[in-house]
Design a protein around this motif. Structure first.
Motif, short mmCIF file in Angstrom:
data_model
loop_
_atom_site.label_atom_id
_atom_site.label_comp_id
_atom_site.label_asym_id
_atom_site.label_seq_id
_atom_site.Cartn_x
_atom_site.Cartn_y
_atom_site.Cartn_z
N ALA A 163 0.72 -1.17 -0.11
CA ALA A 163 0.03 0.05 0.01
C ALA A 163 0.92 1.32 0.02
N TYR A 164 2.18 1.30 0.64
CA TYR A 164 2.77 2.35 0.78
C TYR A 164 4.05 2.50 -0.17
N SER A 165 3.83 1.50 -1.14
CA SER A 165 5.03 1.89 -2.09
C SER A 165 4.50 1.93 -3.83
N ILE A 197 7.48 4.81 0.45
CA ILE A 197 7.77 6.19 0.75
C ILE A 197 8.28 6.31 2.08
N GLY A 198 8.46 5.15 2.97
CA GLY A 198 9.13 5.50 4.15
C GLY A 198 8.07 6.06 5.25
N ILE A 199 8.78 6.20 6.28
CA ILE A 199 8.05 6.88 7.49
C ILE A 199 9.12 7.67 8.20
N PRO A 200 8.54 9.00 8.29
CA PRO A 200 9.49 9.99 9.07
C PRO A 200 10.26 9.61 10.42
N PHE A 211 -5.17 3.18 15.53
CA PHE A 211 -5.67 4.34 14.88
C PHE A 211 -4.52 5.39 14.41
N TYR A 212 -3.44 5.20 14.79
CA TYR A 212 -2.35 6.20 14.30
C TYR A 212 -1.95 6.21 13.08
N ARG A 213 -2.15 7.16 12.19
CA ARG A 213 -1.56 7.05 10.62
C ARG A 213 -0.72 8.23 10.56
N VAL A 214 0.37 8.03 9.59
CA VAL A 214 1.09 9.10 9.36
C VAL A 214 0.33 10.08 8.40
N ASP A 215 -0.17 9.60 7.32
CA ASP A 215 -1.21 10.27 6.53
C ASP A 215 -2.64 9.77 6.33
N GLY A 223 -7.75 1.72 1.85
CA GLY A 223 -8.55 0.99 2.44
C GLY A 223 -7.95 0.46 3.90
N GLY A 224 -7.15 1.19 4.39
CA GLY A 224 -6.59 0.98 5.83
C GLY A 224 -7.38 1.13 6.93
N THR A 225 -7.26 0.33 7.86
CA THR A 225 -8.21 0.57 9.30
C THR A 225 -7.41 1.40 10.09
N GLY A 226 -6.13 1.62 9.92
CA GLY A 226 -5.43 2.18 11.09
C GLY A 226 -5.09 1.33 12.45
N LEU A 227 -5.67 -0.10 12.06
CA LEU A 227 -5.46 -1.12 13.15
C LEU A 227 -4.37 -2.01 12.93
N GLY A 228 -3.97 -2.03 11.78
CA GLY A 228 -3.17 -3.16 11.20
C GLY A 228 -1.63 -3.32 12.06
N LEU A 229 -0.84 -2.11 12.28
CA LEU A 229 0.17 -2.66 12.96
C LEU A 229 0.05 -2.81 14.46
N ALA A 230 -1.20 -2.16 15.20
CA ALA A 230 -1.54 -2.51 16.52
C ALA A 230 -1.73 -4.13 16.58
N GLY A 252 12.13 3.58 1.75
CA GLY A 252 11.43 2.38 2.05
C GLY A 252 11.77 2.06 3.52
N SER A 253 11.15 0.76 3.86
CA SER A 253 10.99 0.61 5.17
C SER A 253 11.45 -1.17 5.47
N THR A 254 11.65 -1.58 6.65
CA THR A 254 11.73 -3.01 6.75
C THR A 254 10.99 -3.14 8.22
N PHE A 255 10.08 -3.98 8.13
CA PHE A 255 9.36 -4.22 9.70
C PHE A 255 10.17 -5.76 10.02
N THR A 256 10.25 -5.81 11.13
CA THR A 256 10.94 -7.09 11.67
C THR A 256 9.93 -7.68 12.80
P1 ADP Z 1 -3.27 1.55 8.21
O1 ADP Z 1 -4.44 1.03 8.13
O2 ADP Z 1 -3.34 3.01 7.95
O3 ADP Z 1 -2.06 1.27 7.08
P2 ADP Z 1 -1.51 0.43 10.27
O4 ADP Z 1 -1.66 0.41 11.61
O5 ADP Z 1 -1.27 -0.77 9.21
O6 ADP Z 1 -2.58 1.34 9.56
O7 ADP Z 1 -0.36 1.52 9.88
C1 ADP Z 1 -0.10 2.83 10.50
C2 ADP Z 1 0.75 3.66 9.57
O8 ADP Z 1 1.87 3.35 9.72
C3 ADP Z 1 -0.20 3.79 8.31
O9 ADP Z 1 -1.12 4.58 8.33
C4 ADP Z 1 1.22 4.40 7.54
O10 ADP Z 1 1.16 5.65 7.83
C5 ADP Z 1 2.26 3.96 8.45
N1 ADP Z 1 2.87 2.54 7.49
C6 ADP Z 1 2.81 1.26 7.79
N2 ADP Z 1 3.48 0.57 7.19
C7 ADP Z 1 4.05 1.36 6.26
C8 ADP Z 1 5.18 0.83 5.38
N3 ADP Z 1 5.43 -0.14 4.85
N4 ADP Z 1 5.96 2.36 4.52
C9 ADP Z 1 5.26 3.55 4.93
N5 ADP Z 1 4.37 3.58 6.11
C10 ADP Z 1 3.71 2.73 6.58
#
Ligand code: ADP
Length: 276
Positions: A163-165, A197-200, A211-215, A223-230, A252-256
């Motif tokens: 989604a963020y690429s 796009i990476g994350i600041p 529910f925290y979202r950068v943008d 279609g994001g819910t803001g709950l995925g990473l939680a 870019g980003s790397t999630f581990t």
């Molecule tokens: P969302 O449903 O908004 O994607 P997430 O909890 O999955 O909710 O992610 C929270 C926020 O983290 C996203 O809104 C986005 O701003 C940022 N984010 C998550 N994964 C990435 C990624 N791979 N690259 C850039 N930003 C990301």
């Protein structure tokens, strides 16, 4: 910020002595405030698609004799309905994993299968953006856990990476084994790397909050819910693991996802005595 105490005073006997009990309420107030915030956020998130659906239904009714308009508005209604379904689904998953209690069903899980299943389910999204989705690294590893939840977590990371690429990039899931957690327990790493796009830097420690979202606009659009990473964070915790992120804005980003490896070593304990 001050601390809050509940003070209870009880008389002791007949000599004018009193017992003073002080209970620290700071934590319970914080938890209560978080609960209130969460309910407010959920209500807000539900209100948006429900409101849009009501409005679209009304518009469709008014456009009954224009098939093209009906088709367009129906499409948008479906889009809102999917959003609503995703949100409810994520809320249910979150409520399953955010409590203190241990997972009800844990068994040995082959990571190769978790990866294959996650890649499979995310392939359509990748193809639609011409993103090359691949995997590599160590194979044949197992962890102890809930396979469906692990697939959900990995899939959330892969779907975010997509989604963020931008189009025509690569998303790679790589497996690494085995670092020690310092306690003799080997750890396996699942890395999801994108060229997006990476994350600041200033936002990195907040993105795992509900529910925290950068943008926010971009998240909703995809279609994001803001709950995925939680959800990912709680799934990791439930498996005695962690999730962390490395990112460079614009690159870019790397999630581990780091999980305890399931080893076949017998549990430590006294060796059974030989019969005479
Ligand atoms: P969302 O449903 O908004 O994607 P997430 O909890 O999955 O909710 O992610 C929270 C926020 O983290 C996203 O809104 C986005 O701003 C940022 N984010 C998550 N994964 C990435 C990624 N791979 N690259 C850039 N930003 C990301």
């Amino acid at each position: 910020e001050g601390r809050w105490f509940a003070v209870r005073v009880a008389p002791l006997g007949t000599h004018g002595l009193v017992l003073v009990l002080a209970e620290d309420l700071t934590e319970s107030r914080r938890v209560e405030a978080m609960r209130r915030d969460f309910v407010a956020n959920v209500s807000h998130e539900l209100k948006t698609p429900v409101g849009a659906l009501a409005l679209l239904a009304e518009t469709v009714e008014g456009a009954a004799d224009d098939p093209e308009a009906v088709r367009r508005f129906s499409g948008r209604m479906q889009h809102e309905a999917v959003r609503l379904t995703n949100l409810v689904q994520d809320l249910m998953t979150l409520s399953r994993v955010q409590g203190e209690e241990p997972l009800p069903e844990v068994r040995p899980v082959a990571l190769d299968e978790v990866i294959a299943e996650s890649l499979d389910r995310s392939q359509i999204r990748a193809t639609s953006k011409n993103i090359d989705l691949g995997s590599g690294g160590a194979t044949g590893l197992k962890v102890r856990g809930d396979e469906e939840l692990l697939v959900t977590a990995l899939r959330n990371l892969i779907d975010n990476a997509i989604a963020y690429s931008p189009e025509n990039t690569r998303v790679v899931v790589s497996t690494r084994c085995c670092d020690d957690d310092g306690d003799g327990q080997p750890q396996v790493e699942l890395n999801v790397t994108d060229q997006g796009i990476g994350i600041p830097a200033g936002e990195l420690d907040r993105i795992f909050e509900r529910f925290y979202r950068v943008d926010p606009a971009r998240s909703r659009q995809t279609g994001g819910t803001g709950l995925g990473l939680a959800i990912v964070k709680h799934v990791a915790t439930k498996h005695h693991g962690t999730v962390s992120v490395w990112s460079e804005e614009g690159h870019g980003s790397t999630f581990t996802l780091r999980l305890p490896l399931l080893t076949t070593r017998p549990p430590d304990g006294p060796t059974p005595e030989e019969p005479d």
